[in-house]
Design an enzyme around this catalytic site. Structure first.
Site: not given
Ligand code: AMP
Length: 216
Positions: A88, A160
């Site tokens: 990301r 969430r």
């Molecule tokens: P997701 O479930 O992929 O939408 O991720 C939810 C949250 O987890 C994000 O908004 C970040 O706070 C954290 N997160 C997940 N993957 C990453 C990543 N590769 N880098 C930084 N934060 C992450």
């Protein structure tokens, strides 16, 4: 086959990642799931990540690189892996390239899910997830029992924390500022990036994903 799924929050990469992983017979790693589990279990990672997560901010790169390194070294990833939600940031893209170089494994495909912001806001604000198994759903109200849940006891649907309106706005901004530059980074470092249209039904999108992965 090692595949990175790239795209804004709510673009459907989690659901499509599950399908692609099943089709290829390889595991899927979602850094978001790893972080949510760590927050729930109150591990050191979870305690450090919680405030970032709740605001919809990115968790610092060193924590993510640690998760990624550990996951890629696990023997069950030997045949390949689908990386959902990582990378990301540009430092994460550079970090992944180094880890893979160290393991002498290629990155086969970076799949970019393209979709308009209005559609994302609609999807994210209508989304709930099961409190026990994490399955996402639309049209299931918070508090409703997840009758099909395989966990015991069964979970119920909850919003969430990072799908609250302020956090959604922040996540879209964070994507533009920190994740969109990753697209240019991959374009400048080889030709593994393939963009697909992430609008339409799940099955239509799945067909596009399969074609991009060379299995459809
Ligand atoms: P997701 O479930 O992929 O939408 O991720 C939810 C949250 O987890 C994000 O908004 C970040 O706070 C954290 N997160 C997940 N993957 C990453 C990543 N590769 N880098 C930084 N934060 C992450």
């Amino acid at each position: 086959m090692i595949v990175v799924l790239l795209g804004p929050p709510g673009c459907g990469k989690g659901t499509q990642g599950e399908r692609l992983a099943a089709a290829l017979g390889v595991p899927k790693i979602s850094t978001g799931d790893v972080i949510r589990a760590a927050i729930k279990a109150e591990t050191p990672l979870g305690l450090e990540a919680r405030a970032y997560y709740d605001r919809g901010d990115l968790v610092p790169d060193p924590l993510i690189l640690g998760i990624m390194r550990e996951a890629l070294a696990a023997p069950e990833q030997a045949r390949g892996v689908i990386l959902d939600g990582v990378v990301r940031t540009v430092p994460q893209a550079e970090g992944l390239a180094k880890v893979l170089e160290g393991l002498a494994r290629p990155l086969d495909l970076v799949l970019l899910f393209e979709i308009a912001d209005e559609e994302l806001v609609k999807r994210l604000s209508g989304r709930t997830v099961c409190s026990a198994c994490g399955t996402p759903a639309t049209g299931r109200a918070p508090g409703e029992l997840h009758a099909e849940c395989k966990a015991s006891p069964k979970g119920h649907f909850v919003r969430r924390k990072d799908d609250e309106p302020d956090a959604i706005r922040n996540r879209l901004e964070v994507y533009e500022q920190q994740t969109a530059p990753v697209i240019a980074w991959y374009r400048a470092h080889g030709d593994r990036l393939t963009a697909i249209d992430a609008t339409g039904t799940m099955d239509v999108i799945e067909a596009r994903v399969r074609r991009a992965a060379g299995i459809g």
